[in-house]
Enzyme design. Structure first.
Site, short mmCIF file in Angstrom:
data_model
loop_
_atom_site.label_atom_id
_atom_site.label_comp_id
_atom_site.label_asym_id
_atom_site.label_seq_id
_atom_site.Cartn_x
_atom_site.Cartn_y
_atom_site.Cartn_z
CG ASN A 269 -1.50 -1.30 1.54
OD1 ASN A 269 -2.25 -1.81 0.73
ND2 ASN A 269 -1.15 -1.89 2.68
CG HIS A 301 8.52 -8.13 -3.22
ND1 HIS A 301 8.78 -8.84 -4.38
CD2 HIS A 301 7.19 -7.87 -3.23
CE1 HIS A 301 7.65 -8.99 -5.04
NE2 HIS A 301 6.66 -8.41 -4.37
CD GLU A 302 5.39 -6.47 -0.17
OE1 GLU A 302 4.68 -5.80 -0.93
OE2 GLU A 302 5.45 -7.72 -0.25
CG HIS A 305 5.41 -3.96 -5.17
ND1 HIS A 305 5.30 -4.31 -6.49
CD2 HIS A 305 5.16 -5.10 -4.46
CE1 HIS A 305 5.00 -5.61 -6.58
NE2 HIS A 305 4.92 -6.11 -5.37
N1 B3K Z 1 0.92 -7.49 -3.86
C1 B3K Z 1 0.78 -8.29 -2.70
C2 B3K Z 1 0.01 -9.54 -2.91
C3 B3K Z 1 -1.44 -9.37 -2.78
C4 B3K Z 1 -2.14 -10.70 -2.81
C5 B3K Z 1 -3.61 -10.53 -2.87
N2 B3K Z 1 -4.32 -11.79 -2.83
C6 B3K Z 1 2.10 -8.63 -2.09
C7 B3K Z 1 3.24 -8.61 -3.01
O1 B3K Z 1 3.36 -9.35 -3.96
O2 B3K Z 1 4.08 -7.76 -2.83
ZN ZN Z 2 4.78 -8.12 -4.94
#
Ligand code: B3K
Ligand code: ZN
Length: 879
Positions: A269, A301-302, A305
């Protein structure tokens, strides 16, 4: 979601939305019996809109009022059903006011707004926002969010959402509010809200351009001492993304919140990442080295994003790999830079081979960019993530690091603030390199694992060495005919002395051959004697490559290949040959015997003090049961388990002296403070691998050694390795006493308790189905907590082959019971539990029938969720 409404969504049907939402103003009033969500949407019809009406997604919402531009709507101005709110004949531009009432306290799906322990939190990807309010819940609708949260001031002193806090104050009845504003337009799947009584660990990071970013990690008070490592890992990630990708953080504040009840690892998020506690909380006494490495990778990783996913997002969910494949590639390169590139590569390839290849050969097989789905949650898969990352890696290999970086810069520059497709990503790479990547794009479109057969020919007279490549790809559901892939094959040639040959005028010893046709030959000139080829170095393409190496040639490669990955690969191939022969011996009713040459090869590995310790660990570990299953046409579970155990026992006996020496050499006094440097981790890993292998001998002296390590350990890596050794020792009394003492020590720590459950559930020598059932009744087990469920049920089904595949089918029925139980509560988790049953084709007829019977039983459940239904329907044999 009613059964009748479940339908298949197709990529080919994609249409742009009729409306865009320019601004969203949300007010959440959090109460103990429910939450009122007040939403004001500034909507604008797009030029080519197809309908006069507005269709919004919504699921399980209680609509309290609906208005347009300040006027309440009459009941005949709109209609709603279980999934859609339709507002008839709306103007081109207007503000829609929606008030809904939701019940986060009753939300066990862990999707939308829900409660975990005493805090409120959200999970909106992929389609969770529709559980909060009516909205255009699709990733190509980007909007600027302002969020006001109101709640009890004592119970929820922290009120968090995306962006920056812009206002706050007190309200009547001991309540308060905070308003957040996120200036970056985003799809609603990146929305987040957290409210709770939380400890805040604060730090800061100065970006490359000199901006000061405030970093905050929020955890429950009891976890205040588990924050430092994640914050450190975050700072390393922020620096790395600046240096390697030129990406700077954009808001003034970056927050992470740890929650105990979470369906997956973490969520990116905007400005407010939410993490599963087990993927962020750490301290030496409770966290193993492998957990530290996992935390570092997930934090990165997050964070990554923020650019690959948030600033540039996906047009639709078919494009999921656009952000996931790219971000997994980015985090893998980060971990490789922080630790050992070769070891990281080995681990990633191992996962790909033991799990993604299996997925790609099974009924849920789909391309990296799927073309249809019933439930998008079922497509957060190894194929989209890991194979998707391999596809990006191949682009990196073709272009080289500089051009790839140019391509990624261009991609971010072209598409900042947009929702785009994997084609857009490839187009940026084409633009900077001048390459035609149209054939390459088949990697996104075709499912299944390509197979490459290679043969060699040496012509002494002309001094030519030729390699003939033949590629094919098995038919997969809805994909009968496959076109050849464009793939990079990294090749080296090694002479009889073990030296790499120079392959071109630039002096390269590895060359990238671009295989494009179904069959192609590559010829090397001026080769004075037949070399040994080292193929697919670094695993340059996600394929099954076959070359008829003799065992002697594999031994030679293990000792001499300059490519560390291929040295390991040769060791695995050799071990696989040996184990397959042992399996055949077991099947023929003989005692399996390892060839002496194999024991000697292992001896030279474990006694080689020149090698990187982490590499020794990798080279000495036998292929897992899952890999042996994957390699079988029909997996003979008993024979696989017996052969592998017998091999470990023979190695433990044959190498006892060397393993004891290795153990002693790598021990540190328990007073040594924990060093998280990679070399120190490798040392612990090697010591514990030696202990684990030694235990296969079953000797009391090893049990004693493990018991003293267990008692003396000052860090969780050593304590847990000793516990695991004892649990797997076959000595029930030793196992139970260690488990009991571990429980007493750690029963109040949720993350450690997950490990305590898992070490038992995965142990074939310790836990049969009765034991697993007892664990599910343990007072610290909670079937609705995904971590606990995974640590018992998923670990049992995925690792405890002997008991999960008991020939009476009792464990299949046990798993089906759990799926049926969870289907109503948390369908995403229920669907994930299905995986072992979808693999029925790998087993004998008796087991196949038993697994199919359970699939049918699940199919017969009333109101089956579409998550589970999709997997069941695709997995059952065509009738
Ligand atoms: N983007 C989220 C994964 C969400 C899964 C929803 N069922 C975590 C990630 O890949 O970074
Ligand atoms: Zn991811």
């Amino acid at each position: 979601m009613k059964e009748a409404a479940a339908k298949t969504i197709y990529l080919k049907d994609y249409r742009e939305p009729d409306f865009q939402i320019e601004r969203v103003d949300l007010t959440f009033k959090l109460f103990e019996d429910g939450t009122e969500v007040n939403s004001r949407l500034k909507l604008k019809r797009v030029a080519n809109a197809q309908s006069q009406d507005l269709f919004l997604n919504g699921d399980s919402l209680q609509l309290k009022s609906l208005g347009i531009d300040g006027r309440l709507l009459a009941e005949d101005a709109y209609t709603s059903d279980d999934e859609t709110l339709t507002v008839f004949a709306v103007p081109n531009e207007f503000e829609l006011q929606v008030v809904t009432w939701i019940k986060p306290q009753e939300n066990k799906r862990l999707e939308g707004l829900y409660k975990s322990s005493s805090m409120f939190c959200t999970q909106c990807e992929a389609e969770g926002f529709r559980h909060i309010t009516y909205y255009l819940d699709r990733p190509d609708v980007l909007s600027v969010f302002t969020t006001r949260i109101e709640a009890d001031k004592n119970k929820y002193p922290r009120l968090l959402s995306n962006g920056n806090a812009v206002d706050s104050g007190d309200l009547a009845d001991e309540r308060h509010f905070v308003t957040w504003h996120d200036p970056f337009p985003k799809p609603c799947y990146l929305f987040a809200l957290v409210a709770g009584d939380l400890h805040c660990e604060e730090d800061s990071f100065t970006t490359i351009s000199g901006r000061e970013i405030c970093l905050r990690l929020f955890v429950e008070h009891k976890n205040a001492d588990k924050c430092d490592y994640a914050i450190d890992a975050l700072k390393r990630s922020m620096r790395w993304d600046e240096e390697v990708y030129g990406r700077e953080y954009d808001l003034e504040l970056f927050m992470i919140v740890a929650v105990d009840d979470f369906n997956m690892g973490a969520m990116e998020n905007k400005g407010l990442n939410i993490f599963n506690s087990s993927c962020v909380l750490a301290k030496p006494e409770t966290t193993t080295d492998s957990a530290y490495l996992r935390i570092e990778a997930i934090v990165a990783h997050e964070y990554f994003h923020n650019w690959s996913g948030n600033r540039v997002t996906c047009r639709d969910w078919f494009q999921l790999s656009l952000k996931e494949g790219f971000t997994v590639f980015r985090d893998a390169e980060f971990s490789a830079d922080m630790n050992s590139p070769t070891v990281k590569r080995i681990e990633d390839v191992n996962l790909l081979r033991t799990a993604q290849f299996v997925e790609d050969a099974g009924p849920m097989s789909h391309p990296v960019r799927p073309s249809s789905y019933m439930e998008i949650s079922n497509f957060y898969t190894l194929t989209v993530y890991e194979k998707g990352a391999e596809v990006v890696r191949m682009l990196h290999t073709f272009l080289g690091p500089e051009k790839f970086r140019e391509g990624s810069d261009l991609y971010f520059e072209r598409h900042d603030g947009q929702a785009v497709t994997t084609d857009d990503f490839v187009a940026a790479m084409e633009a900077v390199s001048g390459r035609d990547l149209s054939q390459f794009k088949r990697w996104y479109e075709q499912s299944g694992t390509p197979e490459v057969d290679v043969s060699a020919d040496y012509n002494a007279a002309s001094e030519q060495f030729s390699l003939r490549f033949k590629q094919s790809c098995p038919a997969r559901p809805k994909q009968e005919l496959k076109q050849p892939f464009h793939m990079p094959i990294a090749i080296g040639l090694i002479d009889a002395q073990g030296n790499d040959l120079t392959l071109n005028a630039e002096g390269d010893t590895t060359t990238i051959f671009e295989l494009k046709e179904a069959e192609e030959v590559v010829t090397f000139e001026n080769i004075s004697a037949p070399p040994i080829p080292s193929l697919l170095r670094g695993f340059s393409a996600p394929v099954k490559l076959r070359y008829p190496y003799s065992d002697d040639q594999l031994l030679f490669l293990m000792a001499n290949d300059s490519d560390g990955f291929n040295r390991w690969d040769a060791s695995q191939q050799l071990a696989l040959n040996v184990l397959q022969a042992s399996i055949a011996q077991v099947q023929a009713g003989q005692a399996p015997v390892l060839p002496l040459s194999f024991i000697e090869a292992m001896r030279s590995i474990v006694s080689n003090d020149q090698l990187d310790k982490a590499m020794v660990c990798k080279l000495m570990s036998l292929p897992s049961e899952s890999y042996l299953v994957e390699q079988s046409v029909v997996a003979d579970v008993e024979a696989i388990c017996k052969a592998r155990e017998a091999a470990r026992k023979q190695l433990a006996n044959g190498l006892q002296k060397e393993l004891v020496a290795l153990y002693e050499l790598n021990r540190e006094p328990s007073s040594t403070p924990l060093d998280l440097d990679y070399a120190a981790m490798a040392k612990r890993n090697l010591k514990n691998a030696a202990l684990g292998l030694l235990m296969a001998s079953g000797e009391q002296s090893v049990i004693k050694r493990a018991q003293s390590q267990f008692q003396e350990a000052s860090n969780m890596t050593d304590q847990f390795a000793a516990l695991s050794t004892l649990v797997n020792s076959g000595d029930k009394i030793a196992a139970e006493s260690a488990l009991a003492s571990f429980y007493q020590q750690w029963k109040n720590d949720a993350q450690v308790m997950e490990q305590w459950f898992a070490v038992q559930s995965g142990s074939a020598s310790f836990a049969d189905l009765a034991h697993i059932e007892a664990l599910t009744k343990h007072k610290d087990f909670d079937v609705l907590n995904p971590n606990k469920l995974r640590s018992v049920v998923s670990v049992f089904a995925a690792q405890n082959y002997r008991h999960f595949h008991a020939e009476d089918g009792s464990a299949y029925a046990f798993l089906a019971d759990k799926i049926i139980l969870l289907d109503d509560q948390n369908p995403q988790i229920a669907s994930r539990l299905m995986t072992p049953l979808t693999r029925w084709r790998k087993y004998n007829k008796t087991r196949q029938d038993l697994m199919i019977a359970q699939l049918q039983r699940i199919q017969g459940k009333q109101n089956l969720s579409k998550d589970v239904r999709e997997v069941v329907e695709k997995s059952l044999p065509a009738s």
